[in-house]
Design an enzyme around this catalytic site. Structure first.
Site, short mmCIF file in Angstrom:
data_model
loop_
_atom_site.label_atom_id
_atom_site.label_comp_id
_atom_site.label_asym_id
_atom_site.label_seq_id
_atom_site.Cartn_x
_atom_site.Cartn_y
_atom_site.Cartn_z
N TRP A 154 0.84 -1.20 0.00
CA TRP A 154 0.00 0.00 0.00
C TRP A 154 0.87 1.25 0.00
CZ3 TRP A 154 -4.74 -0.84 -1.31
CH2 TRP A 154 -5.67 0.20 -1.24
N ASP A 210 0.29 11.09 -0.11
CA ASP A 210 -0.74 12.13 -0.02
C ASP A 210 -2.09 11.50 0.30
OD1 ASP A 210 -1.03 10.83 -2.55
OD2 ASP A 210 -2.11 12.56 -3.31
N GLU A 213 -3.26 8.74 -1.73
CA GLU A 213 -2.46 7.52 -1.58
C GLU A 213 -1.62 7.20 -2.81
OE1 GLU A 213 -5.95 4.84 -0.45
OE2 GLU A 213 -4.82 5.00 1.41
N GLU A 214 -1.27 8.22 -3.57
CA GLU A 214 -0.58 7.97 -4.83
C GLU A 214 0.83 8.52 -4.87
OE1 GLU A 214 -3.47 9.83 -7.31
OE2 GLU A 214 -4.72 8.04 -7.44
N GLU A 432 -18.61 7.24 -4.55
CA GLU A 432 -17.38 8.02 -4.46
C GLU A 432 -17.32 9.06 -5.58
OE1 GLU A 432 -13.58 6.22 -5.79
OE2 GLU A 432 -12.94 6.51 -3.73
#
Ligand code: NAG
Ligand code: NAG
Ligand code: NAG
Ligand code: NAG
Length: 581
Positions: A154, A210, A213-214, A432
């Site tokens: 992750w 960030d 999550e990238e 989302e």
């Protein structure tokens, strides 16, 4: 120009009363639009609240299997699987709940905060791939909903988590103290909160993934929420008589406030979301920052990026405009009308579009308090959307310019709500995202954060004023100090027999161990053959993985799997004795 009718033909029931009161078409449009937004909010508000509560264990209707106080991100289990609990989403969700409790709007939710508290207290102690409670585990982004560690690969660590969780608990702590319950706060809440605040104090100056999550770099949102947490943490510590932490928190808060200014892209009028990542840096990260930092006592302060500050308004315009031409559903809107927005130029998100509305409502709250709008060179392009020939200046509430600007900004803000309204299905569920092509819901269904973002935008439209977190009257230091991460001196010894021409090298998962690059591997000394050895300074309280390799000319042979894995101590020195395998 898009036709007025399109917007009114939204999914919610609304009877169009064209010209029933002898209005011109434009007046009817404005009146109808008002009715449509009120009716959308009246419908959607209870649905959003129920949708949010349905995703909280142990008894939420869509979160079966989640432990008490655990917030699931979404009940969606395939494409994508969001049936996990993210520290960020959970903390922001409970910030909304805490605001409802402390404002007296719904004190029946207090028991849920207590369950959330107990759950987070347990999670802090769960050792996970980012480390243990004392070696970085607090910045693990997500957990399984039974409170066990998620061990898959992750984007970790994400260092906004401890700061956001601290802000939610501080909101609650201040309310409990105001209600005479300082004992519980001191005994139970403070030790948990202090772990997060100490973590922020000691680790803010390290790179982070960030909030999407990238990207692994420094992130504006993370820096800003860390600043807020330390600032209000120091004030709470003062109230609780925890004098030993105050100066440390305030020192790092000042460093963070300084660092926060460095994300400014002056030439292009926005704040760069991340220092890495290679995109433009135009990102809803910055809009979410401004609403999270809203402090009604700080006016339009630029240093803390208040929603009505010149820099945050300029940033909002650049951000919104970046979506005008890239979505089919945004075609045909005038250049000063609300449009759908996303995280960065990709598909539209409900929470991004609600956040734009919320920033504007927050700004309106402050202008109303100040009875004045200041327009300067930085914010001029934002305001000229509404009055094209506007000059810089200070417009008091008695002027027609002030009235026109307030009305226009209110309509602009409402427009973002109406865009989301248009793409909300008739049952009020909020996924989302929605597609840029036709606005149909996309990706995870029933996203908790989408519901939370609806509730906070509606509350801001109603004039909800959150408690101050201490943003008023802060001074930005004239030069930015770093907060060096403590290092540990580590000696690596490995027993390895070699043939003539062969040498032993070391590589590993951190830059000090050359990020796994065999070409740049660190040579070991054979002075005590067959023990090969080298001493390296490594960051303290960090998990490192490493391997030895043998090189002979161009031949490279790696030691067999698995990697060696070890947590460095907080400071001092250490020796590792390994055997080649
Ligand atoms: C203080 O608040 C905690 C958390 O809600 C609660 O468990 C405790 O009973 C309260 N104590 C008093 C004296 O109200
Ligand atoms: C650490 O702080 C310094 C000073 O503000 C800054 O230049 C640097 O980019 C920061 N690094 C990280 C990773 O936060
Ligand atoms: C613009 O005005 C704001 C207050 O509204 C102030 O904080 C900021 O420093 C001003 N910026 C410039 C460039 O004058
Ligand atoms: C993130 O970036 C930092 C600084 O460049 C680096 O040390 C670290 O190994 C990176 N982490 C990951 C998981 O790539």
């Amino acid at each position: 120009m898009r036709s007025v009718g399109v917007l009114l033909l939204t999914a919610f029931a609304f009877a169009c009363v064209v010209n029933a009161f002898g209005r011109t078409p434009v007046e009817s449009y404005i009146a109808n639009r008002q009715t449509s937004i009120d009716s959308y909010i009246a419908n959607q508000s209870p649905i959003a609240k129920l949708g949010l509560l349905a995703n909280i264990g142990p008894d939420g209707s869509k979160s079966s299997g989640a432990k008490a106080g655990v917030v699931i991100a979404s009940p969606n289990t395939v494409d994508p699987n969001y049936l996990y609990s993210w520290i960020r989403d959970a903390s922001l969700t409970f910030k909304v709940i805490a605001e409802k409790v402390v404002s007296g709007e719904d004190t029946s939710l207090r028991g849920k905060i207590d369950q959330f508290f107990e759950s987070q207290k347990r999670l802090q102690q769960v050792s996970n791939p980012s480390g243990t409670v004392s070696t970085g585990g607090l910045a693990e982004p997500k957990f399984n909903i039974d409170e066990t560690a998620f061990t898959g690969s992750w984007g970790r660590p994400q260092r906004d988590g401890p700061a956001l969780r601290a802000t939610t608990f501080i909101l609650y702590a201040n309310w409990l103290i105001a209600n005479g319950n300082i004992t519980w706060v001191t005994r139970n809440l403070w030790p948990v909160l202090k772990l997060d605040l100490d973590y922020v104090q000691n680790n803010w100056n390290r790179s982070t993934f960030d909030l999407w999550e990238e990207i692994n770099s420094s992130s504006f949102f993370t820096t800003a929420v860390q600043h807020r947490a330390l600032r209000e943490g120091a004030t709470l510590a003062q109230k609780l008589g925890q004098a030993d932490v105050i100066s440390g928190y305030n020192t790092q808060a000042a460093n963070l406030l300084c660092f926060q200014q460095t994300y400014k892209n002056i030439a292009r009028g926005y704040f760069t979301a991340n220092t890495g990542g290679g995109r433009s840096g135009i990102d809803s990260n910055t809009i979410l920052t401004s609403i999270h930092l809203f402090d009604p006592t700080a006016g339009c302060d630029a240093a803390t990026f208040q929603p009505c500050s010149d820099v945050a308004l300029s940033n909002l315009k650049v951000y919104v405009d970046s979506f005008r031409s890239i979505y089919a559903i945004n075609n045909g809107f005038a250049a000063n009308e609300a449009v759908a927005t996303g995280r960065y130029p990709e598909d539209p998100w409900y929470l991004s579009t609600f956040a734009v509305a919320e920033q504007l409502y927050d700004a309106l709250i402050v202008w109303e308090q100040q009875q004045r709008i200041n327009v300067n060179a930085t914010s001029l392009t934002f305001f000229r959307q509404f009055i094209p020939n506007l000059a810089t200046g200070s417009y008091a509430a008695s002027t027609s310019t002030y009235s026109t600007l307030v009305t226009s900004v209110k309509n602009f803000a409402d427009g973002f709500i109406l865009i989301n309204a248009k793409y909300t299905p008739s049952d009020g569920s909020l996924a989302e995202q929605y597609t840029r092509a036709n606005g149909s819901p996309l990706s995870a269904r029933d996203l908790t954060w989408s519901y939370a973002s609806a509730l906070t935008a509606f509350a801001a439209r109603d004039g909800f004023i959150p408690p101050s977190w201490g943003a008023s009257g802060l001074t930005v230091p004239s030069s930015c100090a770093a907060n060096p991460v403590p290092t540990v001196s580590v000696t690596f010894n490995v027993q390895a027999t070699t043939v003539f021409g062969e040498n032993i090298f070391l590589v590993g998962s951190v830059s000090e161990l050359r990020n796994w690059s065999p070409d740049n591997a660190i040579p070991l000394s054979s002075a005590s053959y067959p023990t090969w050895s080298v001493t390296v300074d490594l960051p303290g309280s960090t998990i490192v993985e490493y391997k030895y390799i043998r090189k002979n000319g161009n031949d490279v042979v790696w030691a067999s799997d698995p990697n060696w894995r070890w947590e460095t101590p907080a400071s001092g020195s250490a020796t590792l004795n390994d055997n080649w395998r």
